[in-house]
Design a protein around this motif. Structure first.
Motif, PDB file in Angstrom:
ATOM      1  N   ALA A  67       0.847  -1.192   0.000  1.00 34.48           N
ATOM      2  CA  ALA A  67       0.000   0.000   0.000  1.00 34.48           C
ATOM      3  C   ALA A  67       0.881   1.240   0.000  1.00 34.48           C
ATOM      4  O   ALA A  67       1.827   1.333   0.792  1.00 34.48           O
ATOM      5  N   TYR A  68       0.573   2.177  -0.890  1.00 33.43           N
ATOM      6  CA  TYR A  68       1.265   3.460  -0.932  1.00 33.43           C
ATOM      7  C   TYR A  68       0.330   4.510  -0.346  1.00 33.43           C
ATOM      8  O   TYR A  68      -0.709   4.823  -0.932  1.00 33.43           O
ATOM      9  N   ILE A  69       0.698   5.053   0.818  1.00 39.95           N
ATOM     10  CA  ILE A  69      -0.152   5.995   1.523  1.00 39.95           C
ATOM     11  C   ILE A  69       0.176   7.412   1.069  1.00 39.95           C
ATOM     12  O   ILE A  69       1.185   7.995   1.464  1.00 39.95           O
ATOM     13  N   GLY A  70      -0.693   7.968   0.219  1.00 39.58           N
ATOM     14  CA  GLY A  70      -0.523   9.328  -0.271  1.00 39.58           C
ATOM     15  C   GLY A  70      -1.623  10.241   0.222  1.00 39.58           C
ATOM     16  O   GLY A  70      -2.008  11.185  -0.463  1.00 39.58           O
ATOM     17  N   LEU A  71      -2.113   9.964   1.421  1.00 39.32           N
ATOM     18  CA  LEU A  71      -3.212  10.715   2.040  1.00 39.32           C
ATOM     19  C   LEU A  71      -2.677  11.913   2.827  1.00 39.32           C
ATOM     20  O   LEU A  71      -1.476  12.024   3.044  1.00 39.32           O
ATOM     21  N   PRO A  72      -3.560  12.813   3.291  1.00 42.20           N
ATOM     22  CA  PRO A  72      -3.113  13.919   4.143  1.00 42.20           C
ATOM     23  C   PRO A  72      -2.367  13.426   5.384  1.00 42.20           C
ATOM     24  O   PRO A  72      -2.611  12.321   5.886  1.00 42.20           O
ATOM     25  N   ASN A  73      -1.488  14.268   5.906  1.00 45.48           N
ATOM     26  CA  ASN A  73      -0.581  13.893   6.995  1.00 45.48           C
ATOM     27  C   ASN A  73      -1.262  13.204   8.168  1.00 45.48           C
ATOM     28  O   ASN A  73      -0.766  12.200   8.693  1.00 45.48           O
ATOM     29  N   ALA A  74      -2.376  13.743   8.605  1.00 46.46           N
ATOM     30  CA  ALA A  74      -3.033  13.233   9.810  1.00 46.46           C
ATOM     31  C   ALA A  74      -3.602  11.833   9.631  1.00 46.46           C
ATOM     32  O   ALA A  74      -3.942  11.173  10.623  1.00 46.46           O
ATOM     33  N   LEU A  75      -3.705  11.361   8.389  1.00 50.93           N
ATOM     34  CA  LEU A  75      -4.265  10.040   8.114  1.00 50.93           C
ATOM     35  C   LEU A  75      -3.198   8.964   7.918  1.00 50.93           C
ATOM     36  O   LEU A  75      -3.534   7.787   7.794  1.00 50.93           O
ATOM     37  N   HIS A  76      -1.945   9.354   7.874  1.00 51.24           N
ATOM     38  CA  HIS A  76      -0.873   8.398   7.585  1.00 51.24           C
ATOM     39  C   HIS A  76      -0.861   7.230   8.567  1.00 51.24           C
ATOM     40  O   HIS A  76      -0.822   6.068   8.160  1.00 51.24           O
ATOM     41  N   PHE A  77      -0.875   7.536   9.846  1.00 50.62           N
ATOM     42  CA  PHE A  77      -0.782   6.487  10.867  1.00 50.62           C
ATOM     43  C   PHE A  77      -1.950   5.516  10.768  1.00 50.62           C
ATOM     44  O   PHE A  77      -1.755   4.289  10.740  1.00 50.62           O
ATOM     45  N   GLN A  78      -3.141   6.028  10.708  1.00 49.91           N
ATOM     46  CA  GLN A  78      -4.359   5.201  10.693  1.00 49.91           C
ATOM     47  C   GLN A  78      -4.376   4.228   9.524  1.00 49.91           C
ATOM     48  O   GLN A  78      -4.646   3.029   9.691  1.00 49.91           O
ATOM     49  N   PHE A  79      -4.058   4.726   8.333  1.00 47.12           N
ATOM     50  CA  PHE A  79      -4.169   3.871   7.154  1.00 47.12           C
ATOM     51  C   PHE A  79      -2.939   2.979   6.965  1.00 47.12           C
ATOM     52  O   PHE A  79      -3.055   1.875   6.437  1.00 47.12           O
ATOM     53  N   ALA A  80      -1.782   3.447   7.397  1.00 54.69           N
ATOM     54  CA  ALA A  80      -0.608   2.571   7.365  1.00 54.69           C
ATOM     55  C   ALA A  80      -0.820   1.393   8.306  1.00 54.69           C
ATOM     56  O   ALA A  80      -0.490   0.240   7.974  1.00 54.69           O
ATOM     57  N   LYS A  81      -1.367   1.663   9.466  1.00 55.37           N
ATOM     58  CA  LYS A  81      -1.639   0.600  10.434  1.00 55.37           C
ATOM     59  C   LYS A  81      -2.640  -0.399   9.883  1.00 55.37           C
ATOM     60  O   LYS A  81      -2.453  -1.620   9.994  1.00 55.37           O
TER      61      LYS A  81
END
Length: 324
Positions: A67-81
């Protein structure tokens, strides 16, 4: 590498422009919100993406391996997890997370599942950066490094009038340190390692740093790094040693070229880049890392990521800035 893209914003569009140049990369899914569907449909054509998803579970159920997480900064942790928990390797845009605690949790999760976890931070993979590191010893003892990444934000005028957009929203991980100065921090840490002392003198408006001066102290080297979204200035980095200097004209996340000047010698412009796009080399490397499941390389990068996030935590704490 079979990739699922999370997001449809500016950075994802930037990445999509080089997909055809990357051997061994297949983008078979993109995930976003319902409102992002028109943008994802455009990206689907540009990057030859198989499927569009607005349901995260369905996207993660595909046979993508990363998965390549290219979302806004505040969403990085949630979606990477979420991706790691689903058994996917993760490539996450900078900043990795909003704080060191979140990063530690992701690292522990990735290690427990034997998954690749990487931050997309362009300068660490550029051929010009690697050559600059090799040339550093020519400068003798490095005494002073100064970085300036000042870029007046198109959103700052609205911010001054009271409209707080994501770029200046502390809850969303905005601010000059996380947006611009982070590239300078990676540039420095990649050269010198962890500093012994960190100070951040920030211009704080509405609880966020619109600009700031980061001071990083090393036993034999003093570093000053400016990141600003409320002013404009020439973007440049200068490394000064007892035997000469290196000047990088332009931002440290692009490192288009640099000039080395040794004492009593002619200046020399160095440019050994292999592709005009700044994201090409990192994704070329990411594809190889994932395909070979190179956990050792990923771990080495994560140790550096921890140093950078520790610097950021110290800087934000000193300026009493709380993100998230």
């Amino acid at each position: 590498m079979k990739l699922a893209i999370f997001g449809a914003g500016k950075i994802v569009n930037d990445f999509a422009s080089i997909v055809d140049d990357l051997p061994g990369l297949v983008v078979n899914a993109i995930f976003g919100q319902e409102k992002d569907v028109p943008a994802m449909q455009k990206l689907q054509k540009t990057a030859h993406i198989d499927e569009i998803y607005t349901d995260l579970d369905k996207c993660l159920a595909t046979d993508t391996d990363t998965a390549y997480i290219g979302l806004p900064n505040a969403l990085h942790f949630q979606f990477a997890k979420a991706a790691l928990e689903a058994g996917k390797n993760v490539i996450c845009e900078k900043p990795f997370t909003l704080n060191e605690q979140q990063l530690t949790e992701l690292i522990n999760l990735a290690e427990s599942k034997h998954l690749i976890l990487l931050e997309a931070i362009t300068n660490q993979y550029l051929a010009n950066y690697k050559q600059l590191k090799a040339d550093l010893s020519k400068l003798g003892n490095i005494k002073v490094i100064s970085c300036n990444y000042s870029q007046y934000s198109s959103r700052y005028d609205a911010f001054r009038k009271g409209t707080v957009l994501p770029a200046f929203n502390p809850k969303l991980g905005g601010g000059a340190l996380m947006d611009l100065n982070i590239y300078n921090i990676y540039f420095i840490v990649g050269l010198l390692g962890a500093p012994t002392e960190v100070h951040y003198l920030a211009n704080v408006e509405r609880h966020i740093d619109t600009s700031g001066v980061l001071i990083m102290n090393y036993p034999k080297t003093k570093v000053v790094s400016i990141g600003a979204k409320d002013v404009d200035a020439p973007v440049t980095t200068t490394i000064e040693g007892t035997e000469g200097s290196i000047v990088v004209s332009g931002p440290t996340n692009v490192l288009d070229h640099y000039t080395i000047k040794l004492r009593n010698q002619q200046s020399q412009v160095v440019d050994v880049k292999v592709h005009p796009h700044r994201m090409f080399q990192e994704f070329l490397q990411f594809t190889k890392i994932v395909d070979s499941h190179d956990l050792k390389f990923a771990e080495q990068q994560l140790r550096q990521d921890e140093v950078v996030m520790h610097v950021i935590d110290q800087a934000l704490a000193e300026s009493k800035i709380k993100l998230g």
